[in-house]
Design an enzyme around this catalytic site. Structure first.
Site, PDB file in Angstrom:
ATOM      1  N   CYS A  28      57.040 -24.251 -25.936  1.00  0.00           N
ATOM      2  CA  CYS A  28      56.457 -23.912 -27.240  1.00  0.00           C
ATOM      3  C   CYS A  28      55.189 -24.725 -27.509  1.00  0.00           C
ATOM      4  CB  CYS A  28      57.514 -24.164 -28.320  1.00  0.00           C
ATOM      5  SG  CYS A  28      56.911 -24.106 -30.016  1.00  0.00           S
ATOM      6  N   CYS A  31      55.106 -26.574 -30.873  1.00  0.00           N
ATOM      7  CA  CYS A  31      56.041 -27.708 -30.805  1.00  0.00           C
ATOM      8  C   CYS A  31      55.354 -28.911 -30.172  1.00  0.00           C
ATOM      9  CB  CYS A  31      57.279 -27.343 -29.991  1.00  0.00           C
ATOM     10  SG  CYS A  31      58.261 -25.987 -30.664  1.00  0.00           S
TER      11      CYS A  31
END
Length: 104
Positions: A28, A31
């Protein structure tokens, strides 16, 4: 911030301190952008709150339990219950406001 598993998570959120949990995945992009922001902020709350990370790919049961459909997903827990959450990347100023509003 320590990466924890489901067993550690369940024990930690029932403790005396508030817990800020970053639900993330290694693939991600947002993230990866949020991680250093939370790492920096966590230093300011040492002793006041626990900051941890949970990899949703390694702990899918937690994603199901909390209905996590998008990441990064930052959740605050007190007394075993989720009290607030934020979905998506937050710049440092927004992340600090979110944490301050939930940890004080």
């Amino acid at each position: 911030m320590n990466k924890i598993d489901m067993a550690q998570f369940d024990a930690l959120i029932k403790g005396d301190k508030p817990v800020v949990c970053d639900f993330f995945a290694t693939w991600c992009g947002p993230c990866k952008m949020l991680a250093p922001v939370l790492e920096k902020i966590s230093a300011d709350y040492e002793g006041k709150a626990e900051f941890v990370k949970v990899d949703i790919d390694e702990n899918p049961e937690l994603s199901v339990r909390y209905g996590i459909m998008s990441i990064p997903y930052v959740a605050v827990f007190r007394g075993g219950e989720m009290t607030d959450n934020s979905i998506g990347f937050m710049p440092e100023s927004e992340a600090r406001e979110f944490i301050e509003n939930n940890i004080g």
